[in-house]
Design an enzyme around this catalytic site. Structure first.
Site, PDB file in Angstrom:
ATOM      1  N   HIS A 118       0.730  -1.427   0.034  1.00  0.00           N
ATOM      2  CA  HIS A 118       0.150   0.253  -0.105  1.00  0.00           C
ATOM      3  C   HIS A 118       0.869   1.215   0.100  1.00  0.00           C
ATOM      4  O   HIS A 118       2.136   1.402   0.977  1.00  0.00           O
ATOM      5  CB  HIS A 118      -1.124   0.301   1.120  1.00  0.00           C
ATOM      6  CG  HIS A 118      -2.147   0.683   1.624  1.00  0.00           C
ATOM      7  ND1 HIS A 118      -1.884   2.982   1.473  1.00  0.00           N
ATOM      8  CD2 HIS A 118      -3.342   0.825   0.682  1.00  0.00           C
ATOM      9  CE1 HIS A 118      -2.601   3.517   1.168  1.00  0.00           C
ATOM     10  NE2 HIS A 118      -3.535   2.509   1.082  1.00  0.00           N
TER      11      HIS A 118
ATOM     12  N   GLU B 199      -3.988   2.120  -7.198  1.00  0.00           N
ATOM     13  CA  GLU B 199      -4.159   3.422  -5.812  1.00  0.00           C
ATOM     14  C   GLU B 199      -3.510   4.348  -6.795  1.00  0.00           C
ATOM     15  O   GLU B 199      -2.321   4.515  -6.085  1.00  0.00           O
ATOM     16  CB  GLU B 199      -4.324   2.746  -4.925  1.00  0.00           C
ATOM     17  CG  GLU B 199      -4.633   1.700  -4.905  1.00  0.00           C
ATOM     18  CD  GLU B 199      -5.399   1.035  -3.510  1.00  0.00           C
ATOM     19  OE1 GLU B 199      -6.196   1.306  -3.006  1.00  0.00           O
ATOM     20  OE2 GLU B 199      -4.175   2.071  -2.105  1.00  0.00           O
TER      21      GLU B 199
HETATM   22  C1  PEP Z   1      -6.787   3.648   0.295  1.00  0.00           C
HETATM   23  O1  PEP Z   1      -6.118   4.069   1.457  1.00  0.00           O
HETATM   24  O2  PEP Z   1      -6.343   2.650  -0.214  1.00  0.00           O
HETATM   25  C2  PEP Z   1      -7.505   4.208   0.051  1.00  0.00           C
HETATM   26  C3  PEP Z   1      -8.976   3.615  -1.519  1.00  0.00           C
HETATM   27  O3  PEP Z   1      -8.309   5.138   0.632  1.00  0.00           O
HETATM   28  P1  PEP Z   1      -9.834   6.284   0.381  1.00  0.00           P
HETATM   29  O4  PEP Z   1     -10.567   5.225  -0.288  1.00  0.00           O
HETATM   30  O5  PEP Z   1     -10.152   6.739   1.403  1.00  0.00           O
HETATM   31  O6  PEP Z   1      -9.801   6.531  -1.185  1.00  0.00           O
END
Ligand code: PEP
Length: 233
Positions: free
Chosen positions: A99, A156
């Protein structure tokens, strides 16, 4: 195929909040049948995995468990680490690995993330490998081919995480095209400011979503689940 809804609670919640959320997760016949097209995955903080497993089993909730990280070192003298062996019997099916918050705040390298992926696979835990663009090619160089084969990929974009500024869902087609030559055809998850209003658009173009903020309140999460489920019928 079911769409993945993966909830990452990060370091939020204490024991009573976890118990409240799980004890109040809707579980009547109507909600169960409405959500059958979703694979719902929950990654609580480590201390609450056993409690989560207990409530999920006793209420027969349609929720699978994930960890938010995994030790690369196996079991042994590694203070503070949580190994695959520690997790045995907890029915952990997935591990969120690499992450961006761990790469950024805990200086995790792509080599370390690759080692964690290998460790997860050796315990038959499915790795959900988080990637932003700068890591697409770099991360793959550290993964042996057979390892990459078994990963789910979670795209992400850092700018979208927790900002309320989700990526345009239309870009996911391009992202898939960029990732496929590197990793092969994989389950592709999107994460970054997903909510009940935009989840349907993301599920049209990828295999699931990873949520931070939108998974914390049970009401918000359930609204999102129903929006997700209805968007794919
Ligand atoms: C994350 O931290 O992986 C994430 C997707 O957070 P958020 O949904 O709050 O943007």
């Amino acid at each position: 195929m079911k769409k993945y809804i993966i909830a990452n609670w990060k370091s939020h919640k204490n024991l009573s909040e976890v118990a409240y959320w799980l004890n109040n997760f809707p579980n009547n016949e109507e909600s169960r049948s409405a959500l059958t097209n979703l694979e719902i995955v929950l990654a609580p903080p480590y201390p609450f995995l056993a409690l989560a497993k207990e409530i999920i089993e006793s209420r027969q909730l349609p929720i699978k468990l994930a960890v938010q990280d995994l030790s690369a070192f196996g079991s042994g003298s590694f203070t503070g680490e949580v190994s695959g062996h520690n997790l045995q019997d907890l029915h952990i099916e997935y591990a969120i690995l690499g992450h961006s918050e761990r790469r950024r705040f805990l200086t995790e390298t792509s080599q370390l993330v690759a080692d964690k992926v290998g460790e997860a696979l050796s315990w038959k835990i499915k790795p959900i490998l988080c990637l932003d663009k700068p890591y697409f090619a770099e991360q793959a160089r550290f993964l042996p081919d057979m390892t990459a084969e078994k990963c789910f990929l979670a795209y992400e974009p850092v700018a979208a995480i927790g900002s309320g500024l989700a990526e345009d869902s239309g870009n996911l087609l391009e992202i898939r095209k960029e990732l496929t030559p590197i990793y092969g055809s994989k389950i592709l998850i999107y994460g970054g400011s997903v909510n009940a209003d935009n989840v349907g658009a993301f599920l049209q173009v990828c295999d699931g979503v990873l949520l931070g903020g939108a998974s914390l309140s049970l009401n918000d999460f359930v609204d999102l689940l129903f929006a997700a489920s209805q968007s794919i019928v």
